[in-house]
Scaffold this active site. Structure first.
Site, PDB file in Angstrom:
ATOM      1  CG  ASN A   1      -0.203  -0.077   2.516  1.00 21.03           C
ATOM      2  OD1 ASN A   1       0.523   0.847   2.869  1.00 21.03           O
ATOM      3  ND2 ASN A   1      -0.339  -1.177   3.244  1.00 21.03           N
TER       4      ASN A   1
ATOM      5  CG  ASP B   1      -5.550  -6.464  14.480  1.00 17.30           C
ATOM      6  OD1 ASP B   1      -4.609  -5.811  14.997  1.00 17.30           O
ATOM      7  OD2 ASP B   1      -6.603  -5.945  14.103  1.00 17.30           O
ATOM      8  CB  ILE B   2       0.541  -6.756  14.919  1.00 19.80           C
ATOM      9  CG1 ILE B   2       0.929  -7.585  13.688  1.00 19.80           C
ATOM     10  CG2 ILE B   2       1.704  -6.654  15.899  1.00 19.80           C
ATOM     11  CD1 ILE B   2       1.911  -6.896  12.756  1.00 19.80           C
TER      12      ILE B   2
ATOM     13  CE  LYS C   1       6.646 -12.147 -14.472  1.00 22.83           C
ATOM     14  NZ  LYS C   1       7.298 -11.417 -15.563  1.00 22.83           N
TER      15      LYS C   1
ATOM     16  CE  LYS D   1     -10.011   0.621  12.049  1.00 22.09           C
ATOM     17  NZ  LYS D   1      -9.432   0.889  10.748  1.00 22.09           N
TER      18      LYS D   1
ATOM     19  CG  PHE E   1      -1.816   5.622  13.860  1.00 24.39           C
ATOM     20  CD1 PHE E   1      -1.142   5.539  15.060  1.00 24.39           C
ATOM     21  CD2 PHE E   1      -1.749   6.806  13.135  1.00 24.39           C
ATOM     22  CE1 PHE E   1      -0.394   6.606  15.531  1.00 24.39           C
ATOM     23  CE2 PHE E   1      -1.008   7.877  13.586  1.00 24.39           C
ATOM     24  CZ  PHE E   1      -0.330   7.781  14.792  1.00 24.39           C
TER      25      PHE E   1
END
Ligand code: C5P
Length: 406
Positions: free
Chosen positions: A216, A314-315, A295, A345, A331
């Site tokens: 991302n 989910d750390i 590949k 959240k 965050f």
């Protein structure tokens, strides 16, 4: 650095003793002035053999002092006058001989005289050693460095690398920008003194095959700024970084990872030994079940390959559920309805503090705006450069911590 004036209102006496690193002192003077400081240069006679007072005067807009009998001082007390005005004295470069003089309280020229005469409890002394590696490694120099530290002097560096004499080793003076940042850090309030802070930052990269992957737009800038701000505030900082192109903040321990699983595996053994965990990383929610060994090729059918995905751990949520959990800060990068999503959240991850920001608006940028959500409500930190926001966030976190017990 954005146009923050981190040294605004600070008056710095910049002392130069003799050494080839004097050439870097010109750049340093300029950096300090650019950061908002007023700079008064004082040079030993030896320093004037390496760089001229004219150069230093031009860069600081102030006449340079080179000897104690300077006729400009009506009371003939340059050492008193100069040291009383200063917020700090920074000697860069500090030669081996100059440090030896400081240790013994010698005062036979203006720079050592003013260092000795300064009111030590309110005018700190910082030195940036610069010398040949053998001189640095010599037991006499090492004894002197230890003695200076014991006297409350801050020793900045030195770095290792190529030396003017052609040798390679410890003893290079830190670069001008590094010394500027050390001074800026020195003046920051030590709100996190004694705290251990663990931070995740950047994106993760989930491999599809040896040449492709899912990632991302997170640049890591916010997390790196928080690492710097926490370190400046006196914390011991560990930064677990996904693939980003950013320099490691000074004195921060960095662990580089690629994937979410690697980030998880780096964080988990460390989390319980930290007082604060700040999860700024934009961790991929899913990863391919297995990365193809070769590949993936088009097979001519026109059908893309099916890539089976599985959810990443989910750390943050895992750390927040540890029995010995650190104070957890999450965050949320959202594209809309920031407050609602941040509140949701916070509840879902069971963390005391959740920081919302608008993902598309901040990814890769040097500025951001934050929304802090905790049990009492929410508070906005308006648009600013990321280091300014990071310092404000660190101050907010510090007010929520109990003093360290370990
Ligand atoms: O669930 P979401 O990704 O929106 O939550 C964001 C927060 O959770 C951030 O603090 C992020 O660092 C953390 N997170 C994590 N591990 C994941 C996903 C998110 O630590 N797998």
């Amino acid at each position: 650095m954005a146009d923050r004036l981190d040294l605004s209102g600070r008056h710095i006496v910049l002392g130069l003793s003799g050494g080839i690193a004097c050439y870097k002192a010109a750049e340093l003077a300029r950096e300090l002035v650019k950061a908002g400081a007023t700079v008064q240069v004082v040079m030993t006679e030896a320093a004037t053999h390496f760089i001229t007072p004219v150069t230093m005067q031009a860069l600081t807009n102030r006449p340079v002092y080179t000897h104690q009998w300077d006729p400009r001082e009506a009371n003939h007390m340059a050492h008193i006058n100069l040291s009383r005005e200063a917020d700090a004295v920074l000697v860069a470069p500090a030669s081996a001989d100059f440090m030896a003089k400081l240790v013994h309280g010698r005062a036979d020229e203006i720079l050592s005289l003013l260092c000795l005469a300064r009111p030590a409890e309110r005018v700190p002394l910082l030195v940036a050693p610069a010398m040949n590696r053998e001189m640095w490694a010599h037991p006499a120099t090492q004894r002197n460095v230890a003695a200076l530290r014991a006297d409350g002097v801050s020793v900045l560096g030195p770095a290792a690398g190529d030396q003017a004499c052609g040798e390679v080793g410890d003893g290079r003076m830190l670069e001008a920008a590094e010394l500027r940042d050390e001074l800026i850090a020195f003046f920051q309030p030590k709100r996190l003194a004694g705290q251990r802070v663990l931070i995740t930052a950047g994106p993760t990269f989930e491999a599809i095959d040896p040449v492709r992957g899912i990632t991302n737009h997170s640049s890591g800038k916010m997390g790196f700024a928080i690492a710097r701000a926490a370190q400046e505030a006196g914390a011991q900082v560990t930064l677990v970084a996904g693939p980003v192109h950013l320099p490691t903040p000074a004195h921060v321990r960095r662990i580089d990872v690629q994937s979410a699983l690697q980030m998880h595996d780096a964080v988990m053994p460390l989390a319980a030994a930290h007082d604060v965990f700040i999860a700024t990383a934009a961790v991929a929610d899913w990863r391919p079940v297995a990365a193809a060994e070769q590949k993936l090729k088009k097979d001519g059918s026109g059908r893309p390959p099916a890539i089976e995905m599985v959810e990443n751990p989910d750390i943050l949520a895992v750390v927040a559920r540890l029995p010995q959990r650190p104070y957890c800060v999450g965050f949320a990068a959202e594209s809309h309805d920031l407050l609602r999503h941040a509140q949701d959240k916070r509840a879902r991850k069971q963390v005391p503090l959740l920081v919302g920001n608008l993902g598309p608006a901040t990814f890769g940028q040097d500025t951001n705006a934050l929304l802090l959500v905790d049990e009492h409500g929410h508070r906005e930190l308006p648009q600013a450069d990321k280091l300014t926001l990071a310092r404000q966030l660190v101050a907010e976190i510090a007010t929520r911590l109990t003093p360290p017990t370990r």
